[in-house]
Design a protein around this motif. Sequence first.
Motif, PDB file in Angstrom:
ATOM      1  N   ALA A   4      73.757  21.133  63.397  1.00 42.00           N
ATOM      2  CA  ALA A   4      74.840  20.561  62.158  1.00 42.00           C
ATOM      3  C   ALA A   4      74.775  21.747  61.137  1.00 42.00           C
ATOM      4  O   ALA A   4      73.719  22.090  60.483  1.00 42.00           O
ATOM      5  CB  ALA A   4      74.580  19.318  61.543  1.00 42.00           C
ATOM      6  N   PRO A   5      75.802  22.370  60.739  1.00 40.32           N
ATOM      7  CA  PRO A   5      75.942  23.136  59.656  1.00 40.32           C
ATOM      8  C   PRO A   5      75.474  22.774  58.305  1.00 40.32           C
ATOM      9  O   PRO A   5      75.405  21.630  57.988  1.00 40.32           O
ATOM     10  CB  PRO A   5      77.431  23.580  59.619  1.00 40.32           C
ATOM     11  N   LEU A   6      74.804  23.706  57.574  1.00 43.09           N
ATOM     12  CA  LEU A   6      74.549  23.427  56.189  1.00 43.09           C
ATOM     13  C   LEU A   6      75.533  23.961  55.084  1.00 43.09           C
ATOM     14  O   LEU A   6      76.065  24.978  55.318  1.00 43.09           O
ATOM     15  CB  LEU A   6      73.198  24.435  55.891  1.00 43.09           C
ATOM     16  N   VAL A   7      76.083  23.009  54.658  1.00 42.19           N
ATOM     17  CA  VAL A   7      77.258  23.310  53.597  1.00 42.19           C
ATOM     18  C   VAL A   7      76.753  23.280  52.219  1.00 42.19           C
ATOM     19  O   VAL A   7      76.173  22.376  51.897  1.00 42.19           O
ATOM     20  CB  VAL A   7      78.533  22.136  53.716  1.00 42.19           C
ATOM     21  N   LEU A   8      77.116  24.226  51.289  1.00 44.15           N
ATOM     22  CA  LEU A   8      76.811  24.188  50.017  1.00 44.15           C
ATOM     23  C   LEU A   8      77.971  23.728  49.165  1.00 44.15           C
ATOM     24  O   LEU A   8      79.223  24.795  49.540  1.00 44.15           O
ATOM     25  CB  LEU A   8      76.321  25.568  49.402  1.00 44.15           C
ATOM     26  N   GLY A   9      78.174  22.727  48.342  1.00 46.21           N
ATOM     27  CA  GLY A   9      79.352  22.394  47.766  1.00 46.21           C
ATOM     28  C   GLY A   9      79.196  22.566  46.383  1.00 46.21           C
ATOM     29  O   GLY A   9      78.111  22.112  45.879  1.00 46.21           O
ATOM     30  N   ILE A  10      80.297  23.126  45.840  1.00 38.65           N
ATOM     31  CA  ILE A  10      80.005  23.492  44.258  1.00 38.65           C
ATOM     32  C   ILE A  10      81.251  22.746  43.614  1.00 38.65           C
ATOM     33  O   ILE A  10      82.432  22.908  43.952  1.00 38.65           O
ATOM     34  CB  ILE A  10      79.930  24.927  44.014  1.00 38.65           C
ATOM     35  N   GLU A  11      80.918  22.108  42.503  1.00 34.36           N
ATOM     36  CA  GLU A  11      82.027  21.209  41.647  1.00 34.36           C
ATOM     37  C   GLU A  11      82.120  21.880  40.293  1.00 34.36           C
ATOM     38  O   GLU A  11      80.942  21.649  39.690  1.00 34.36           O
ATOM     39  CB  GLU A  11      81.744  19.878  41.766  1.00 34.36           C
ATOM     40  N   SER A  12      83.084  22.174  39.901  1.00 32.87           N
ATOM     41  CA  SER A  12      83.123  22.551  38.126  1.00 32.87           C
ATOM     42  C   SER A  12      84.608  22.404  37.760  1.00 32.87           C
ATOM     43  O   SER A  12      85.010  23.340  36.818  1.00 32.87           O
ATOM     44  CB  SER A  12      82.776  24.095  37.967  1.00 32.87           C
ATOM     45  N   SER A  13      85.246  21.349  38.073  1.00 35.38           N
ATOM     46  CA  SER A  13      86.571  21.075  37.737  1.00 35.38           C
ATOM     47  C   SER A  13      86.723  20.586  36.405  1.00 35.38           C
ATOM     48  O   SER A  13      88.033  20.785  35.735  1.00 35.38           O
ATOM     49  CB  SER A  13      87.484  20.048  38.754  1.00 35.38           C
ATOM     50  N   CYS A  14      86.099  19.905  35.729  1.00 41.35           N
ATOM     51  CA  CYS A  14      85.920  19.146  34.365  1.00 41.35           C
ATOM     52  C   CYS A  14      84.556  19.606  33.671  1.00 41.35           C
ATOM     53  O   CYS A  14      84.400  20.439  33.152  1.00 41.35           O
ATOM     54  CB  CYS A  14      86.390  17.789  34.676  1.00 41.35           C
ATOM     55  N   ASP A  15      83.911  18.393  33.426  1.00 46.34           N
ATOM     56  CA  ASP A  15      82.695  18.632  32.609  1.00 46.34           C
ATOM     57  C   ASP A  15      81.297  18.289  33.156  1.00 46.34           C
ATOM     58  O   ASP A  15      80.494  17.993  32.748  1.00 46.34           O
ATOM     59  CB  ASP A  15      82.823  17.691  31.384  1.00 46.34           C
ATOM     60  N   GLU A  16      81.566  18.336  34.728  1.00 51.67           N
ATOM     61  CA  GLU A  16      80.196  18.148  35.343  1.00 51.67           C
ATOM     62  C   GLU A  16      79.932  19.360  36.134  1.00 51.67           C
ATOM     63  O   GLU A  16      80.947  19.837  36.923  1.00 51.67           O
ATOM     64  CB  GLU A  16      80.343  16.864  36.344  1.00 51.67           C
ATOM     65  N   THR A  17      78.763  20.208  36.140  1.00 49.23           N
ATOM     66  CA  THR A  17      78.633  21.149  37.096  1.00 49.23           C
ATOM     67  C   THR A  17      77.655  20.514  38.132  1.00 49.23           C
ATOM     68  O   THR A  17      76.649  20.084  37.765  1.00 49.23           O
ATOM     69  CB  THR A  17      77.775  22.162  36.081  1.00 49.23           C
ATOM     70  N   SER A  18      78.241  20.820  39.292  1.00 51.17           N
ATOM     71  CA  SER A  18      77.510  20.227  40.469  1.00 51.17           C
ATOM     72  C   SER A  18      77.497  20.802  41.883  1.00 51.17           C
ATOM     73  O   SER A  18      78.221  21.739  41.917  1.00 51.17           O
ATOM     74  CB  SER A  18      77.943  18.596  40.866  1.00 51.17           C
ATOM     75  N   ALA A  19      76.094  21.229  42.248  1.00 54.67           N
ATOM     76  CA  ALA A  19      76.128  21.470  43.649  1.00 54.67           C
ATOM     77  C   ALA A  19      75.196  20.509  44.654  1.00 54.67           C
ATOM     78  O   ALA A  19      74.312  19.945  44.181  1.00 54.67           O
ATOM     79  CB  ALA A  19      75.263  22.807  43.569  1.00 54.67           C
ATOM     80  N   ALA A  20      75.430  20.844  45.730  1.00 52.87           N
ATOM     81  CA  ALA A  20      74.979  19.998  46.674  1.00 52.87           C
ATOM     82  C   ALA A  20      74.741  20.590  48.013  1.00 52.87           C
ATOM     83  O   ALA A  20      75.618  21.510  48.349  1.00 52.87           O
ATOM     84  CB  ALA A  20      75.597  18.585  47.114  1.00 52.87           C
ATOM     85  N   VAL A  21      73.848  20.442  48.928  1.00 50.60           N
ATOM     86  CA  VAL A  21      73.680  20.958  50.226  1.00 50.60           C
ATOM     87  C   VAL A  21      73.549  19.880  51.220  1.00 50.60           C
ATOM     88  O   VAL A  21      72.920  18.871  51.169  1.00 50.60           O
ATOM     89  CB  VAL A  21      72.282  21.667  50.145  1.00 50.60           C
ATOM     90  N   LEU A  22      74.818  19.820  52.083  1.00 46.34           N
ATOM     91  CA  LEU A  22      74.954  18.783  53.104  1.00 46.34           C
ATOM     92  C   LEU A  22      74.683  19.363  54.323  1.00 46.34           C
ATOM     93  O   LEU A  22      75.269  20.306  54.542  1.00 46.34           O
ATOM     94  CB  LEU A  22      76.200  18.266  52.903  1.00 46.34           C
TER      95      LEU A  22
END
Length: 349
Positions: A4-22
């Motif tokens: 299964a691929p390792l996906v790094l997701g990055i979110e910065s659309s508003c006032d949360e800075t977030s990153a996740a490895v799925l």
Amino acid sequence: MSGAPLVLGIESSCDETSAAVLRGEHEILGHVILSQDVHKLYGGVVPELASRAHLRVVTEVVDAALAEAGIDLQDVDVFGVTAGPGLIGALLVGLTWAKAAAFALGKPLVAVHHMEAHLFSVNVEVPEARPPFIGLLVSGGHTMLLWVPEWGRYELLGETRDDAAGEAFDKVSKILGLGYPGGPVIQRVARDGDPAAFAFPRPMLASNQRPGDDDYFDFSFSGLKTAVLARVRELEAGGRLAGEVANLAASFQAAVTDVLVEKTLRAAEEKGCRRVVLGGAAAANQALRSALAEGLGPDGELYHPSPRLATDNGAMIARAALFHYQRGDVAGLDVTARADLPFPGLVKQ
């Protein structure tokens, strides 16, 4: 790539800075969400402050998610990042970071629509939360009612015509002097109030509406906010506001909930599908979840994310990115952020 691929997701659309490895569709290996408390001072998100905060911490947030996952950046197979909608400056921080990393490592980049990712957020934790279903997306900037026959195909049944439900919560919270963000604080205060204390209107909800009417599935919360403001001013003039704040909060929340639930049940009836996926920040609202579950009845299915995945987060971005990557929807390095990014695969009823 093996397994299964390792996906790094990055979110910065508003006032949360977030990153996740799925890893794959459902295994979160690392997940960091950093919220910006500074906006509480101003009663709402200040775009310039949000952008600067993202810029200061995005690398640290990504590094922390990678460390939690026990991998290095070069181990990432796919980079997913929010490209819109949202605050343009904030979006550009995450998107630019992801583009640079993908280019440097020669890895694929997937540009993700923030609201589509909220639909996928539930599926990260609950594999059964998959199409077909009615999707109710309720966030600070959007209220959307969707028919989802399969991932990637979305029929827009209804949407807000003015204030989104989350925006109305924030504005009413400010009117009541309860602070920001409005959703959690109104929910908390409303527990001590009577939802029937004030007969607030249920906008765009009438017994004589029929399928095919242009307002049958749509939402409008601006008038409700104005009704609350008028009642607050009346109570202030009489010196009775302090003792009625909990009742006001409960009555306002009940009005929003009634509208959201009734419109969702209408959609379920029309499509013959009693599976509902609730996404967005309001998915953490217990009153809304309880009312939806009761309305759907014992034969219905209601899926909602945990509170952590109800907020803006990197895991939902990674999950949506994986879906699009597997379909071959890879972005070029010329991709840019859009505050009004169109919802992919969306058609109007």
